[in-house]
Design an enzyme around this catalytic site. Structure first.
Site, short mmCIF file in Angstrom:
data_model
loop_
_atom_site.label_atom_id
_atom_site.label_comp_id
_atom_site.label_asym_id
_atom_site.label_seq_id
_atom_site.Cartn_x
_atom_site.Cartn_y
_atom_site.Cartn_z
N MET A 1 0.85 -1.18 0.00
CA MET A 1 0.00 0.00 0.00
C MET A 1 0.89 1.24 0.00
O MET A 1 1.78 1.37 0.85
CB MET A 1 -0.91 -0.03 1.24
CG MET A 1 -1.96 -1.13 1.13
SD MET A 1 -3.09 -1.21 2.54
CE MET A 1 -2.06 -2.00 3.75
N GLN A 53 5.13 -5.30 -5.85
CA GLN A 53 4.03 -4.98 -6.77
C GLN A 53 4.49 -3.95 -7.79
O GLN A 53 4.99 -2.88 -7.42
CB GLN A 53 2.81 -4.45 -6.04
CG GLN A 53 1.66 -4.28 -7.02
CD GLN A 53 0.43 -3.66 -6.41
OE1 GLN A 53 0.45 -2.52 -5.98
NE2 GLN A 53 -0.65 -4.42 -6.37
N CYS A 83 -5.49 -0.18 -9.04
CA CYS A 83 -5.38 1.18 -8.49
C CYS A 83 -6.14 2.17 -9.38
O CYS A 83 -5.92 2.21 -10.58
CB CYS A 83 -3.92 1.59 -8.38
SG CYS A 83 -3.74 3.26 -7.74
N LYS A 122 -3.15 -8.50 -9.34
CA LYS A 122 -4.19 -8.03 -8.41
C LYS A 122 -5.15 -7.15 -9.20
O LYS A 122 -4.73 -6.18 -9.84
CB LYS A 122 -3.58 -7.23 -7.26
CG LYS A 122 -4.64 -6.67 -6.33
CD LYS A 122 -4.03 -6.16 -5.04
CE LYS A 122 -5.12 -5.60 -4.13
NZ LYS A 122 -5.04 -4.14 -3.98
N ASN A 194 -9.79 -10.00 -1.49
CA ASN A 194 -9.37 -8.79 -0.78
C ASN A 194 -10.55 -7.81 -0.73
O ASN A 194 -11.40 -7.82 -1.60
CB ASN A 194 -8.18 -8.14 -1.52
CG ASN A 194 -7.90 -6.72 -1.06
OD1 ASN A 194 -8.07 -5.75 -1.82
ND2 ASN A 194 -7.47 -6.56 0.17
N GLY A 195 -10.55 -7.00 0.31
CA GLY A 195 -11.53 -5.92 0.42
C GLY A 195 -12.39 -6.06 1.67
O GLY A 195 -13.18 -7.00 1.77
N GLY A 196 -12.20 -5.16 2.61
CA GLY A 196 -13.09 -5.09 3.78
C GLY A 196 -12.94 -6.24 4.76
O GLY A 196 -13.82 -6.42 5.60
N GLY A 216 -5.56 -5.47 3.92
CA GLY A 216 -4.89 -4.20 3.72
C GLY A 216 -4.97 -3.31 4.95
O GLY A 216 -4.12 -3.35 5.83
N ARG A 217 -6.05 -2.54 5.03
CA ARG A 217 -6.16 -1.55 6.09
C ARG A 217 -6.16 -2.16 7.49
O ARG A 217 -5.55 -1.62 8.40
CB ARG A 217 -7.41 -0.68 5.86
CG ARG A 217 -7.23 0.26 4.69
CD ARG A 217 -8.53 0.86 4.23
NE ARG A 217 -9.39 -0.14 3.60
CZ ARG A 217 -10.51 0.14 2.98
NH1 ARG A 217 -10.92 1.39 2.89
NH2 ARG A 217 -11.22 -0.83 2.41
C1 LIG Z 1 -3.08 4.03 1.81
C2 LIG Z 1 -3.40 2.92 0.84
C3 LIG Z 1 -2.54 2.66 -0.19
C4 LIG Z 1 -2.81 1.63 -1.09
N1 LIG Z 1 -1.90 1.34 -2.06
C5 LIG Z 1 -2.09 0.25 -2.84
C6 LIG Z 1 -1.09 -0.19 -3.75
O1 LIG Z 1 -0.01 0.41 -3.86
N2 LIG Z 1 -1.36 -1.29 -4.51
C7 LIG Z 1 -2.53 -1.99 -4.39
O2 LIG Z 1 -2.71 -3.00 -5.06
N3 LIG Z 1 -3.48 -1.60 -3.54
C8 LIG Z 1 -3.28 -0.51 -2.76
N4 LIG Z 1 -4.25 -0.15 -1.86
C9 LIG Z 1 -5.51 -0.92 -1.80
C10 LIG Z 1 -5.38 -2.08 -0.82
O3 LIG Z 1 -4.34 -2.95 -1.21
C11 LIG Z 1 -6.68 -2.88 -0.77
O4 LIG Z 1 -6.94 -3.43 -2.04
C12 LIG Z 1 -7.88 -2.05 -0.34
O5 LIG Z 1 -7.56 -1.18 0.73
C13 LIG Z 1 -9.02 -2.97 0.10
O6 LIG Z 1 -8.60 -3.91 1.06
P1 LIG Z 1 -8.76 -3.66 2.65
O7 LIG Z 1 -10.22 -3.38 2.88
O8 LIG Z 1 -8.28 -4.93 3.29
O9 LIG Z 1 -7.93 -2.47 2.99
C14 LIG Z 1 -4.00 0.87 -0.96
C15 LIG Z 1 -4.87 1.15 0.10
C16 LIG Z 1 -4.59 2.16 0.99
C17 LIG Z 1 -5.54 2.44 2.14
#
Ligand SMILES: Cc1cc2nc3c(=O)[nH]c(=O)nc-3n(C[C@H](O)[C@H](O)[C@H](O)COP(=O)(O)O)c2cc1C
Length: 321
Positions: A1, A53, A83, A122, A194-196, A216-217
């Site tokens: 991220m 990535q 992205c 991804k 992935n997601g949430g 992720g978050r």
């Molecule tokens: C600050 C931030 C930066 C992110 N940067 C990337 C990234 O560089 N590459 C990517 O594939 N996803 C990126 N994401 C998305 C996350 O990888 C993920 O797909 C998205 O937040 C949903 O998953 P989560 O709900 O588990 O966070 C980023 C998310 C955040 C919050």
């Protein structure tokens, strides 16, 4: 991220789980080929297993970047097709590639030909007005034909016009069933969702339907959750008994980096969410937030902050509950 999972963050996360696969921030092919490569691609051997990535859409540039990353020691090359930022869209990569699935296939084929480590993608389930049944099937068919080793699906669409990148992580509805259906249609393809996904417990539930889960978050903002990954997902003992022990394990790394001139704040910014529901958690955060940013801040700040955490012995039991 981006801005989050830099090498300091990853080293810290590795202290909490031996097994989870860690990912770099997205690095563009332009940066790999023409940027400060030594700085951009540096990582500590302790971070393995680690995936890099890449962002790009030129097969030749991606192949060359993948080769450089494989030579640098990464364990996996991942291509970003998710992205939604304007900058990325202008560069014709990221989520807008959902509209060019053949090009994504060409990129994967070129990278596969260049490296012997796994190449993965991804993606989103679709963008804009695409029908996710069709867009995800088409992309999957083409990347499988190109030899992808796995697909990680962020289970929501991205709206490239009208939503900010942040909104695109929250507003388009999650559709986990779409990803589960994809897995049923491709039993031999390694598919991660992935997601949430907010907890390791939830991750374990997804594993009834798919092969892997990307967090992720939740992983970044609440890193204490990572301590449950090895026991709950891999049936192995956790690397540490408590989150307090994670700071102890991080300190030698921080001392090494301070000696190299890295600022304390660059490292401690990733650990603010480590303590949750333990006495002293707030005092820990406050001390780091106010002291670690000061010029010349040293390891004493981290030790003082840790001393404010009164009792973290119950951590693991709480995390597993
Ligand atoms: C600050 C931030 C930066 C992110 N940067 C990337 C990234 O560089 N590459 C990517 O594939 N996803 C990126 N994401 C998305 C996350 O990888 C993920 O797909 C998205 O937040 C949903 O998953 P989560 O709900 O588990 O966070 C980023 C998310 C955040 C919050």
């Amino acid at each position: 991220m981006m801005e989050w999972t830099d090498r300091h963050c990853r080293f810290f996360h590795r202290v909490l789980t031996r097994r989870a696969l860690l990912y770099t921030e997205m690095i563009t092919t332009g940066a790999v080929l023409r940027g400060d490569r030594a700085r951009l691609l540096a990582f500590d051997p302790a971070e393995h297993p680690i995936a890099v990535q890449l962002g790009g859409s030129d097969p030749k540039a991606l192949a060359e970047s993948a080769r450089i990353c494989a030579d640098a020691g990464y364990d996996e090359i991942n291509l970003n097709v998710g992205c939604p930022s304007d900058r990325v869209k202008e560069g014709r990569f990221g989520a807008c590639l959902m509209a060019e699935p053949q090009l994504v296939g060409d990129c994967v084929a070129a990278m596969k030909a260049a490296v012997s480590i796994p190449v993965t993608v991804k993606c989103r389930i679709g963008i804009d007005e695409q029908d996710p049944e069709e867009s995800l099937d088409t992309l999957t068919r083409l990347v499988v034909a190109a030899g992808t080793d796995a697909l990680i699906v962020h289970a929501r669409k991205a709206w490239l016009d009208g939503l900010s990148p942040k909104e695109n992580r929250d507003i388009p509805p999650l559709d986990y069933d779409r990803v589960y259906r994809l897995k049923r249609a491709h039993p031999n393809l390694h598919i991660s969702i992935n997601g949430g996904i907010a907890s390791v417990e939830q991750a374990a539930e997804h594993l009834a339907h798919v092969d892997g889960v990307m967090m992720g978050r939740a992983a970044y903002q609440e890193p204490w959750r990572l301590l449950a990954v090895d026991p709950m997902i891999y049936g192995e003992v956790a690397p540490l008994e408590s989150t307090k022990a994670a700071i102890e394990a991080f300190i030698p790394y921080v001392e090494r980096e301070l000696a190299r001139g890295t600022r304390l704040h660059s490292m401690t910014r990733h650990i603010l969410g480590l303590f949750q529901a333990v006495p002293g958690a707030r005092a820990f955060r406050r001390h780091i937030a106010t002291e670690a940013v000061k010029p010349g801040a040293g390891i004493a700040v981290l030790r003082e902050a840790l001393a404010r955490v009164v009792d973290a012995r119950k951590d693991l039991a709480q995390h597993a509950a």
